[in-house]
Design a protein around this motif. Structure first.
Motif, mmCIF file in Angstrom:
data_model
loop_
_atom_site.group_PDB
_atom_site.id
_atom_site.type_symbol
_atom_site.label_atom_id
_atom_site.label_comp_id
_atom_site.label_asym_id
_atom_site.label_seq_id
_atom_site.Cartn_x
_atom_site.Cartn_y
_atom_site.Cartn_z
ATOM 1 N N PHE A 143 0.866 -1.179 0.000
ATOM 2 C CA PHE A 143 0.000 0.000 0.000
ATOM 3 C C PHE A 143 0.906 1.234 0.000
ATOM 4 C CE2 PHE A 143 -3.012 -3.100 1.671
ATOM 5 C CZ PHE A 143 -4.189 -2.737 1.028
ATOM 6 N N ALA A 144 0.925 1.960 -1.111
ATOM 7 C CA ALA A 144 1.825 3.105 -1.264
ATOM 8 C C ALA A 144 0.999 4.385 -1.269
ATOM 9 C CB ALA A 144 2.634 2.987 -2.552
ATOM 10 N N VAL A 145 1.078 5.146 -0.190
ATOM 11 C CA VAL A 145 0.276 6.365 -0.024
ATOM 12 C C VAL A 145 0.919 7.504 -0.819
ATOM 13 C CG1 VAL A 145 -0.726 7.996 1.613
ATOM 14 C CG2 VAL A 145 -0.446 5.586 2.265
ATOM 15 N N GLU A 146 0.086 8.183 -1.599
ATOM 16 C CA GLU A 146 0.587 9.177 -2.552
ATOM 17 C C GLU A 146 0.636 10.579 -1.953
ATOM 18 O OE1 GLU A 146 -0.338 10.432 -7.212
ATOM 19 O OE2 GLU A 146 -1.630 9.029 -6.155
ATOM 20 N N ASN A 147 1.675 11.335 -2.315
ATOM 21 C CA ASN A 147 1.712 12.751 -1.957
ATOM 22 C C ASN A 147 0.662 13.520 -2.738
ATOM 23 O OD1 ASN A 147 3.463 12.309 -4.368
ATOM 24 N ND2 ASN A 147 3.744 14.540 -4.259
ATOM 25 N N MET A 148 -0.027 14.445 -2.065
ATOM 26 C CA MET A 148 -1.043 15.257 -2.732
ATOM 27 C C MET A 148 -0.585 16.727 -2.687
ATOM 28 S SD MET A 148 -2.898 12.883 -3.830
ATOM 29 C CE MET A 148 -4.235 13.830 -4.540
ATOM 30 N N ALA A 156 -2.960 32.148 0.573
ATOM 31 C CA ALA A 156 -3.155 31.240 1.708
ATOM 32 C C ALA A 156 -3.319 29.816 1.184
ATOM 33 C CB ALA A 156 -4.384 31.642 2.508
ATOM 34 N N GLU A 157 -3.065 28.843 2.069
ATOM 35 C CA GLU A 157 -3.208 27.446 1.716
ATOM 36 C C GLU A 157 -4.341 26.819 2.525
ATOM 37 O OE1 GLU A 157 0.387 25.285 2.161
ATOM 38 O OE2 GLU A 157 1.389 26.256 0.460
ATOM 39 N N ALA A 158 -5.124 25.989 1.863
ATOM 40 C CA ALA A 158 -6.194 25.252 2.530
ATOM 41 C C ALA A 158 -5.943 23.770 2.344
ATOM 42 C CB ALA A 158 -7.548 25.644 1.956
ATOM 43 N N GLY A 159 -5.844 23.056 3.448
ATOM 44 C CA GLY A 159 -5.584 21.626 3.367
ATOM 45 C C GLY A 159 -6.841 20.849 3.025
ATOM 46 N N MET A 160 -6.723 19.930 2.063
ATOM 47 C CA MET A 160 -7.854 19.072 1.686
ATOM 48 C C MET A 160 -7.736 17.674 2.272
ATOM 49 S SD MET A 160 -8.759 19.781 -2.318
ATOM 50 C CE MET A 160 -9.899 18.395 -2.301
ATOM 51 N N TYR A 161 -6.553 17.358 2.848
ATOM 52 C CA TYR A 161 -6.288 15.971 3.218
ATOM 53 C C TYR A 161 -5.848 15.864 4.680
ATOM 54 C CZ TYR A 161 -6.257 15.532 -1.853
ATOM 55 O OH TYR A 161 -6.600 15.585 -3.170
ATOM 56 N N LEU A 162 -6.206 14.744 5.293
ATOM 57 C CA LEU A 162 -5.786 14.412 6.640
ATOM 58 C C LEU A 162 -5.103 13.041 6.613
ATOM 59 C CD1 LEU A 162 -8.969 15.437 8.694
ATOM 60 C CD2 LEU A 162 -6.786 16.664 8.581
ATOM 61 N N PRO A 163 -4.066 12.829 7.448
ATOM 62 C CA PRO A 163 -3.495 13.798 8.379
ATOM 63 C C PRO A 163 -2.696 14.907 7.708
ATOM 64 C CG PRO A 163 -2.223 11.777 8.391
ATOM 65 C CD PRO A 163 -3.418 11.507 7.536
ATOM 66 N N ASP A 164 -2.285 14.715 6.447
ATOM 67 C CA ASP A 164 -1.560 15.757 5.719
ATOM 68 C C ASP A 164 -1.465 15.327 4.264
ATOM 69 O OD1 ASP A 164 -0.183 18.071 5.245
ATOM 70 O OD2 ASP A 164 1.688 17.451 6.184
ATOM 71 N N TRP A 165 -1.253 16.306 3.377
ATOM 72 C CA TRP A 165 -1.031 15.974 1.963
ATOM 73 C C TRP A 165 0.383 15.460 1.728
ATOM 74 C CZ3 TRP A 165 3.032 18.545 -0.145
ATOM 75 C CH2 TRP A 165 3.412 19.767 0.438
ATOM 76 N N ASN A 166 1.290 15.754 2.641
ATOM 77 C CA ASN A 166 2.694 15.376 2.501
ATOM 78 C C ASN A 166 2.966 14.108 3.311
ATOM 79 O OD1 ASN A 166 5.478 15.138 2.481
ATOM 80 N ND2 ASN A 166 5.865 17.309 2.822
ATOM 81 N N PRO A 167 3.337 13.004 2.673
ATOM 82 C CA PRO A 167 3.519 11.746 3.401
ATOM 83 C C PRO A 167 4.883 11.584 4.075
ATOM 84 C CG PRO A 167 3.903 11.380 1.077
ATOM 85 C CD PRO A 167 3.521 12.836 1.210
ATOM 86 N N VAL A 168 5.810 12.501 3.849
ATOM 87 C CA VAL A 168 7.189 12.288 4.295
ATOM 88 C C VAL A 168 7.260 12.079 5.800
ATOM 89 C CG1 VAL A 168 9.504 13.283 4.452
ATOM 90 C CG2 VAL A 168 8.184 13.517 2.335
#
Length: 294
Positions: A143-148, A156-168
């Motif tokens: 299962f490879a979770v993709e960076n968004m 300004a930035e609005a997050g669309m994803y939880l826990p974060d768009w950045n998987p690092v």
């Protein structure tokens, strides 16, 4: 494969340790059967099935027949995580992942690509990191979770994803790195790859400019992302994951133009992977061979 002046195609340089596959999304608005046909004609090493509203992308038996007929293996399954696929394989997000895993296992695919939850999927998001780890313990499919990317509006930035768009910085066992998404987020793609280390097992190769929120998925080399250096770095490090061409060809005026774009994308990937392999040499006649080959 590389296009010739007479309109035919000849095999491009192959680097067997890093299979280069074609996402079925790359032939849209054509459908999944066209992706298998084009992948076979151009010499891609396999297919990533983007599970979508196209019925053939959801049908295990159809996919198996297409793979067998064209002799193109299905290497990965992209779970139906998009807004447009919220009802595909049911509405329950964990059920979608279970179904994706089962299809991958049945078809011999190595990877299931997963997006992080949308922020309104709060219950799903609360258990997502731990749930992915539990599911990973139950299968050999990765299962490879993709960076968004975040949405940007008026600085300004609005997050669309939880826990974060950045998987690092998340505890995912494996990650997919998408270079069109790094363009939108303004991320350092090479830095993300370095930060992921061995967790990076899947790459969506595409390009982008990143001026707006638009997820462009350009043919590699047509934007400003480090597509070539990324491939060379992966080859130098002994990357054994998949390189998936996930590019946007919907503006192609014909099948021939779409195939030219996808042939160019494949040639780009093979060239830059081979550039890091110092066992290759160019002969006086312009042919590419392994050193010591006769």
């Amino acid at each position: 494969m590389t296009p010739q002046h007479n309109g035919s195609y000849t095999p491009a340089l192959r680097v067997p340790d890093a299979p280069i596959t074609l996402s079925t999304a790359s032939v849209y608005p054509e459908k999944v059967p066209s992706a298998f046909e084009i992948a076979a004609l151009l010499g891609y090493d396999g297919i990533e099935v983007m599970v979508s509203t196209d019925a053939s992308s959801q049908d295990l038996n159809v996919l198996r027949r297409l793979s067998d007929y064209h002799q193109v293996p299905i290497k990965s399954i992209h779970a139906p995580c998009l807004l447009l696929t919220q009802r595909v394989w049911g509405r329950e997000p964990w059920g979608k992942l279970v179904r994706s895993k089962e299809v991958a296992e049945e078809l011999g695919a190595d990877v299931v690509v997963v997006h992080p939850p949308f922020r309104w999927q709060r219950d799903y998001a609360k258990e997502f990191v731990e749930g992915i780890a539990r599911m990973q313990d139950e299968t050999d499919v990765l299962f490879a979770v993709e960076n968004m990317f975040p949405l940007k509006a008026r600085g300004a930035e609005a997050g669309m994803y939880l826990p974060d768009w950045n998987p690092v910085d998340q505890d995912y066992p494996y990650v997919t790195l998408d270079l069109s998404h790094t363009a939108v987020s303004g991320s350092d793609a090479l830095g993300m790859a370095a930060g992921l280390g061995d967790r990076l097992r899947h790459v969506h190769l595409a390009d982008g400019v990143g001026i707006t929120n638009k997820d462009e998925h350009l043919v590699p080399g047509r934007g400003n992302q480090p597509c070539g250096p990324m491939l060379e770095t992966l080859a130098e490090s002994g990357f054994r994951g998949h390189i998936v061409l996930e590019v946007n060809t919907r503006r192609a005026s014909s099948r021939a133009e779409r195939m030219e774009d996808l042939a160019e994308a494949l040639a780009f990937a093979r060239l830059h992977l081979a550039a890091a392999d110092h066992t290759w040499q160019v002969t006086s006649g312009g042919e590419v061979t392994r050193r010591g080959a006769r």
